[in-house]
Write a protein that holds these residues in place. Structure first.
Motif, PDB file in Angstrom:
ATOM      1  N   ILE A   1       0.844  -1.199   0.000  1.00 21.45           N
ATOM      2  CA  ILE A   1       0.000   0.000   0.000  1.00 21.45           C
ATOM      3  C   ILE A   1       0.879   1.249   0.000  1.00 21.45           C
ATOM      4  CG2 ILE A   1      -1.697   1.335   1.319  1.00 21.45           C
ATOM      5  CD1 ILE A   1      -2.818  -1.346   2.314  1.00 21.45           C
ATOM      6  N   GLU A   2       1.926   1.231   0.805  1.00 24.75           N
ATOM      7  CA  GLU A   2       2.857   2.362   0.856  1.00 24.75           C
ATOM      8  C   GLU A   2       3.559   2.544  -0.488  1.00 24.75           C
ATOM      9  OE1 GLU A   2       5.548   2.122   4.105  1.00 24.75           O
ATOM     10  OE2 GLU A   2       3.975   1.818   5.613  1.00 24.75           O
ATOM     11  N   VAL A   3       3.951   1.453  -1.107  1.00 24.79           N
ATOM     12  CA  VAL A   3       4.630   1.531  -2.411  1.00 24.79           C
ATOM     13  C   VAL A   3       3.711   2.166  -3.450  1.00 24.79           C
ATOM     14  CG1 VAL A   3       5.556   0.162  -4.326  1.00 24.79           C
ATOM     15  CG2 VAL A   3       6.186  -0.403  -1.964  1.00 24.79           C
ATOM     16  N   LEU A   4       2.473   1.687  -3.534  1.00 23.41           N
ATOM     17  CA  LEU A   4       1.543   2.211  -4.535  1.00 23.41           C
ATOM     18  C   LEU A   4       1.229   3.687  -4.279  1.00 23.41           C
ATOM     19  CD1 LEU A   4      -0.937  -0.780  -4.934  1.00 23.41           C
ATOM     20  CD2 LEU A   4       1.022  -0.197  -6.355  1.00 23.41           C
ATOM     21  N   ASN A   5       1.068   4.035  -3.013  1.00 25.73           N
ATOM     22  CA  ASN A   5       0.814   5.442  -2.695  1.00 25.73           C
ATOM     23  C   ASN A   5       2.001   6.315  -3.100  1.00 25.73           C
ATOM     24  OD1 ASN A   5      -1.721   4.926  -1.656  1.00 25.73           O
ATOM     25  ND2 ASN A   5      -1.008   4.739   0.463  1.00 25.73           N
ATOM     26  N   ARG A   6       3.199   5.827  -2.850  1.00 24.96           N
ATOM     27  CA  ARG A   6       4.401   6.581  -3.212  1.00 24.96           C
ATOM     28  C   ARG A   6       4.513   6.757  -4.720  1.00 24.96           C
ATOM     29  NH1 ARG A   6       8.079   3.372  -1.029  1.00 24.96           N
ATOM     30  NH2 ARG A   6       8.713   2.385  -2.977  1.00 24.96           N
ATOM     31  N   GLU A   7       4.059   5.728  -5.477  1.00 21.05           N
ATOM     32  CA  GLU A   7       4.130   5.788  -6.933  1.00 21.05           C
ATOM     33  C   GLU A   7       2.959   6.557  -7.551  1.00 21.05           C
ATOM     34  OE1 GLU A   7       6.575   4.640  -8.938  1.00 21.05           O
ATOM     35  OE2 GLU A   7       7.729   4.084  -7.151  1.00 21.05           O
ATOM     36  N   GLY A   8       2.038   7.010  -6.711  1.00 24.59           N
ATOM     37  CA  GLY A   8       0.901   7.768  -7.218  1.00 24.59           C
ATOM     38  C   GLY A   8      -0.171   6.921  -7.862  1.00 24.59           C
TER      39      GLY A   8
ATOM     40  N   SER B   1      -7.205   0.528  -3.500  1.00 19.78           N
ATOM     41  CA  SER B   1      -8.303   0.272  -2.570  1.00 19.78           C
ATOM     42  C   SER B   1      -7.887   0.364  -1.115  1.00 19.78           C
ATOM     43  CB  SER B   1      -8.865  -1.129  -2.822  1.00 19.78           C
ATOM     44  OG  SER B   1      -7.875  -2.106  -2.490  1.00 19.78           O
ATOM     45  N   GLY B   2      -6.587   0.283  -0.846  1.00 17.53           N
ATOM     46  CA  GLY B   2      -6.164   0.049   0.523  1.00 17.53           C
ATOM     47  C   GLY B   2      -6.446  -1.386   0.919  1.00 17.53           C
ATOM     48  N   PHE B   3      -6.290  -1.683   2.184  1.00 12.69           N
ATOM     49  CA  PHE B   3      -6.443  -3.051   2.703  1.00 12.69           C
ATOM     50  C   PHE B   3      -7.895  -3.511   2.597  1.00 12.69           C
ATOM     51  CE2 PHE B   3      -7.344  -6.045   6.108  1.00 12.69           C
ATOM     52  CZ  PHE B   3      -6.272  -6.915   6.059  1.00 12.69           C
ATOM     53  N   VAL B   4      -8.100  -4.711   2.029  1.00 17.77           N
ATOM     54  CA  VAL B   4      -9.429  -5.311   1.927  1.00 17.77           C
ATOM     55  C   VAL B   4      -9.363  -6.731   2.487  1.00 17.77           C
ATOM     56  CG1 VAL B   4     -11.313  -6.006   0.401  1.00 17.77           C
ATOM     57  CG2 VAL B   4      -9.966  -3.966  -0.150  1.00 17.77           C
TER      58      VAL B   4
ATOM     59  N   ARG C   1      -6.262 -11.774   2.084  1.00 17.42           N
ATOM     60  CA  ARG C   1      -6.319 -10.312   2.234  1.00 17.42           C
ATOM     61  C   ARG C   1      -5.862  -9.680   0.920  1.00 17.42           C
ATOM     62  NH1 ARG C   1      -8.660 -12.730   6.145  1.00 17.42           N
ATOM     63  NH2 ARG C   1      -7.486 -13.042   8.082  1.00 17.42           N
ATOM     64  N   SER C   2      -6.460  -8.567   0.549  1.00 17.51           N
ATOM     65  CA  SER C   2      -6.271  -8.040  -0.796  1.00 17.51           C
ATOM     66  C   SER C   2      -6.010  -6.546  -0.845  1.00 17.51           C
ATOM     67  CB  SER C   2      -7.508  -8.344  -1.658  1.00 17.51           C
ATOM     68  OG  SER C   2      -7.647  -9.719  -1.882  1.00 17.51           O
ATOM     69  N   LEU C   3      -5.552  -6.138  -2.013  1.00 16.74           N
ATOM     70  CA  LEU C   3      -5.286  -4.747  -2.360  1.00 16.74           C
ATOM     71  C   LEU C   3      -5.511  -4.635  -3.866  1.00 16.74           C
ATOM     72  CD1 LEU C   3      -3.881  -1.892  -2.113  1.00 16.74           C
ATOM     73  CD2 LEU C   3      -1.712  -3.118  -2.280  1.00 16.74           C
ATOM     74  N   TYR C   4      -6.308  -3.635  -4.289  1.00 16.85           N
ATOM     75  CA  TYR C   4      -6.652  -3.495  -5.705  1.00 16.85           C
ATOM     76  C   TYR C   4      -6.141  -2.171  -6.256  1.00 16.85           C
ATOM     77  CZ  TYR C   4     -10.054  -7.191  -4.624  1.00 16.85           C
ATOM     78  OH  TYR C   4     -10.649  -8.349  -4.220  1.00 16.85           O
ATOM     79  N   PHE C   5      -5.708  -2.209  -7.518  1.00 17.27           N
ATOM     80  CA  PHE C   5      -5.373  -0.973  -8.224  1.00 17.27           C
ATOM     81  C   PHE C   5      -5.459  -1.224  -9.720  1.00 17.27           C
ATOM     82  CE2 PHE C   5      -1.388  -3.269  -8.068  1.00 17.27           C
ATOM     83  CZ  PHE C   5      -0.669  -2.881  -9.204  1.00 17.27           C
ATOM     84  N   ARG C   6      -5.615  -0.159 -10.483  1.00 18.75           N
ATOM     85  CA  ARG C   6      -5.634  -0.272 -11.940  1.00 18.75           C
ATOM     86  C   ARG C   6      -4.293   0.182 -12.500  1.00 18.75           C
ATOM     87  NH1 ARG C   6     -10.396  -1.766 -14.102  1.00 18.75           N
ATOM     88  NH2 ARG C   6     -12.236  -1.505 -12.777  1.00 18.75           N
ATOM     89  N   GLU C   7      -3.729  -0.657 -13.365  1.00 16.97           N
ATOM     90  CA  GLU C   7      -2.504  -0.252 -14.040  1.00 16.97           C
ATOM     91  C   GLU C   7      -2.883   0.816 -15.080  1.00 16.97           C
ATOM     92  OE1 GLU C   7      -1.632  -1.248 -17.476  1.00 16.97           O
ATOM     93  OE2 GLU C   7      -3.761  -1.752 -17.567  1.00 16.97           O
ATOM     94  N   PRO C   8      -1.923   1.552 -15.650  1.00 21.05           N
ATOM     95  CA  PRO C   8      -2.254   2.731 -16.455  1.00 21.05           C
ATOM     96  C   PRO C   8      -3.146   2.492 -17.670  1.00 21.05           C
ATOM     97  CG  PRO C   8       0.034   2.820 -15.772  1.00 21.05           C
ATOM     98  CD  PRO C   8      -0.467   1.478 -15.365  1.00 21.05           C
ATOM     99  N   ASN C   9      -3.198   1.254 -18.207  1.00 19.93           N
ATOM    100  CA  ASN C   9      -4.110   0.979 -19.318  1.00 19.93           C
ATOM    101  C   ASN C   9      -5.511   0.595 -18.853  1.00 19.93           C
ATOM    102  OD1 ASN C   9      -2.935   1.110 -22.185  1.00 19.93           O
ATOM    103  ND2 ASN C   9      -1.272   0.152 -21.028  1.00 19.93           N
ATOM    104  N   GLY C  10      -5.726   0.602 -17.543  1.00 20.35           N
ATOM    105  CA  GLY C  10      -7.065   0.393 -17.008  1.00 20.35           C
ATOM    106  C   GLY C  10      -7.404  -1.011 -16.578  1.00 20.35           C
ATOM    107  N   ILE C  11      -6.467  -1.950 -16.655  1.00 14.65           N
ATOM    108  CA  ILE C  11      -6.732  -3.325 -16.231  1.00 14.65           C
ATOM    109  C   ILE C  11      -6.638  -3.404 -14.708  1.00 14.65           C
ATOM    110  CG2 ILE C  11      -5.936  -5.718 -16.355  1.00 14.65           C
ATOM    111  CD1 ILE C  11      -4.883  -5.069 -19.167  1.00 14.65           C
TER     112      ILE C  11
END
Length: 323
Positions: A244-251, A255-258, A264-274
């Motif tokens: 979570i800290e890494v993704l926040n640092r990279e902008g 989702s944060g912790f789920v 336990r999970s963490l979600y984000f979209r890569e720049p092409n939207g996947i």
């Protein structure tokens, strides 16, 4: 902090009964969890995998009755593969697919391995990949009660294909997670750039992502036969919090912790939207059910148990109890 390989893929179905029959009776995978989509408890979430649903073996489905057909395009997870132990297993599957009228290719060489491409009843594009020459992230153990003999059984998820318009953006996200370039193979469509093969951890079938550049397609529209997201393996909650800290640092918005209860999970979209997910290997699917009866009844995480009566009233009947 590198990921350990592929954790699971979550796809879409509009016909849960046909889906269950195909993945258990034809493909011989074990239904290891019958639960609900925690973000929309009116629909099922089925998990298929090896005998225990070990991380790296799970192909899951959200059930949305009446959903439109998936429309292929960029910004999508366009190829799902499953791996088997060797080329002898592929020979078995050619016969099995013919017997069950499954649309499939012959055995063909692709990206350094022998492969059978096939489709499920809703048109999801799948592949069976032989581990005859594979070394890398280990597979799982087929369920002993599967209709498919164990020596030919599916042992886990194989390479995942991502189709994108701007490959460098997706490659950067994969590199952030520890992926490195393994090789490049010619494009499947004339006039397009080479497909980039990325690998992580020990590599092999269970640690490979294929990035396919395409500038001739519109953006995909998700529906039945399409894939919602891909999850990658990490060790535990401590590492998840660090990510979570890494993704926040990279902008990268995330989702944060789920807490998904079984992991336990963490979600984000890569720049092409996947949609990418990072998921822990545990606690596992036998947290709330005995190993012997996994997937036979509706399992609800503890935080949804008080809604059981209401949830069951809104679900379509699906009999999964085994003889």
């Amino acid at each position: 902090m590198n990921v350990k390989g592929i954790h699971h893929l979550s796809a879409m179905t509009g016909g849960i009964t046909v889906n269950y029959q195909f993945y258990t009776e034809v493909l011989g995978m074990r239904l290891i969890k019958k639960t609900v989509n925690q973000d929309d408890t009116s629909v099922y979430h089925l998990f298929y995998g090896d005998e225990r649903g070990n991380a790296g073996t799970e192909l899951t489905f959200f059930d949305f009755p009446g959903i439109r057909q998936n429309q292929k395009g960029v910004s999508s997870i366009s190829g799902t593969s499953l791996h088997v132990r060797n080329d002898a297993a592929l020979a078995y599957w050619i016969e099995r697919f013919t017997e069950h009228d499954v649309t499939h290719s012959p055995v063909i060489p692709y990206a350094g391995r022998n492969v059978i491409f096939f489709e499920d009843p809703e048109g999801q594009e799948l592949a069976l990949v032989s581990d005859e020459t594979n070394s890398g992230v280990p597979g799982g153990t087929p369920w002993e009660h599967s209709p498919v003999p164990a020596q030919y059984g599916i042992i886990g998820l194989g390479p995942v294909k991502l189709t994108v318009r701007k490959p460098e953006s997706t490659l950067a996200a994969l590199r952030l997670m520890g992926f490195t370039e393994k090789s490049r193979i010619p494009a499947l469509v004339a006039g397009q750039e080479d497909i980039i093969i990325m690998q992580v951890a020990e590599g092999g079938s269970g640690g490979e992502v294929q990035v396919e550049p395409r500038d001739d397609l519109a953006i995909a529209r998700l529906g039945k036969g399409g894939v919602h997201h891909v999850a990658f393996r990490i060790e535990d909650e401590e590492e998840l919090l660090a990510w979570i800290e890494v993704l926040n640092r990279e902008g990268l918005q995330n989702s944060g912790f789920v807490d998904r209860y079984y992991f336990r999970s963490l979600y984000f979209r890569e720049p092409n939207g996947i949609l990418f997910e990072l998921a822990t290997d545990g606690p596992g699917f036998d947290t709330d059910e005995p190993f012997e009866t996994l997937g036979e009844s509706l399992a609800l995480p503890r935080f949804l148990e008080h809604q059981r009566e209401s949830i069951e009233d809104h679900l379509r009947p699906l009999v999964t109890k085994r003889d």
